[in-house]
Design an enzyme around this catalytic site. Sequence first.
Site, mmCIF file in Angstrom:
data_model
loop_
_atom_site.group_PDB
_atom_site.id
_atom_site.type_symbol
_atom_site.label_atom_id
_atom_site.label_comp_id
_atom_site.label_asym_id
_atom_site.label_seq_id
_atom_site.Cartn_x
_atom_site.Cartn_y
_atom_site.Cartn_z
ATOM 1 C CG ASP A 1 -0.134 -0.006 2.534
ATOM 2 O OD1 ASP A 1 0.870 -0.751 2.603
ATOM 3 O OD2 ASP A 1 -0.498 0.717 3.470
ATOM 4 C CD GLU A 2 -0.902 4.735 3.022
ATOM 5 O OE1 GLU A 2 -1.832 5.505 3.304
ATOM 6 O OE2 GLU A 2 -0.149 4.247 3.896
#
Length: 506
Positions: free
Chosen positions: A314-315
Amino acid sequence: MGASVTGAAPAQAAPPTPLDRVAPAPASVAPSGSPYRITRDTHIRVDDSRETRRVGEYLATVLRPSTGYRLPVTAGGAGGIRLRLAAGPFGAEGYRLDSGRKGVTITAAGAAGLFHGVQTLRQLLPAAVEKDSVQPGPWLVAGGTIKDTPRYGWRGAMLDVSRHFFTVDQVKRYVDQLALYKINKLHLHLSDDQGWRIAIDSWPRLATYGGSTQVGGGPGGYYTKADYKEIVRYAASRYLEVVPEIDMPGHTNAALASYAELNCNGVAPPLYTGTDVGFSSLCVGKDITYDFVDDVIRELAALTPGKYLHIGGDEAHSTSHEDYVRFMDRVQPIVAKYGKTVVGWHQLTGATPAKGALAQYWGLDSTSAAEKAQVAKAAQNGTGLILSPADRIYLDMKYTADTPLGLDWAGLVEVKRSYDWDPGNYLPGAPASAIRGVEAPMWTETLSKSADVEYMAFPRLAGVAELGWSPASTHDWDAYKVRLAAQGPRWEALGIDYYRSPQVPW
């Protein structure tokens, strides 16, 4: 001298808890007949399997302190509390509970089902049964039959031990609380920008240096391999499977600070104690990156008997899309090489998820239609989904603007909001058959002790557990909030400080 009370009627004992007053809601409940009363003569009767005896001993350790009774765990015999394994329509985790004047019998096809049945039995007893000193009783179990099997096989809770470190004993305490609600996966977020929490022999500075801090600059900490094995063992004793996560290629500052060669420029950044995200990335173009990933996954897989290994994903804002795809194409086969199944955050669907991989969706109601469609398309192509919508079941979101702990980037999440959605039709275009279950993440930027975790988990965790376990047909907020209110005294008896939501009739 006061009036004599000789011959006065004894105080009326409270009626037993109704069979349908438990959480998660059972699949079917049929009240009938007289209650069973646990007395000093009660035995816990088990068949001759080691697993059944182990569940019986666990039940005895719950009941002995508050009842003051011996409750011997014995093989065979009639009456009392009986735990038995038998073939039946239970699946791997379901059970049947029969209660009447002569005793209580819990039947299941496997030990996990017996254990879940024991959790139901706990909730059918007065809340004082959870106390660690002798209580007056009486200990009545309402008469009738419960037949129960879970809706989903993945009913998870994630604990972020990277932003703030939590000790083995603190994790065990949370495991016991999760087990009460039939949660069966403990996802441990073991690495992030602020701390690396698992010893890796081939890269020792990850733990000794990368694990030496946490959000706000405290001392941090890490699990030795023995510590981690003890968490895995304890979770297994409560029928939870540990799913370890090493987040990559982003959320990696602790690793980058520990080993300069993992950085594209060969320069180690300083350790990080803030809460920003998206600024770090492993160097996708360097071969040493994949030597590092191989070593970490190999050592972690060897410690983890469960099927899954979570690789984050993620991210990764500092990684280009092309590099992200290239990274995931190289890393997913490493997980398979060491016998594990990939789990990733739903951004993994922007690459090519490996066959059999699971994607954990953490978007919001307001997430773009394009991003939701990308996840749904992966699900249509065979990727299983774990649902963790942040504005529903991220347990670190504030309940209201006044909540002293937690964050609010996904919005404010009161108890009704966290409960009132259906995993089966939540994500447009995702086939119901792709939904493996639900998981409630607990990020710890603002949480540094067990009491913080508990305040944010309870009461919402019970609702997430119900979404994962109970049939969709039982889903009703007005009925649930009454059952939820009945959990309050149990939490108090267990020493859990919970949020007394005004939406619930405590």
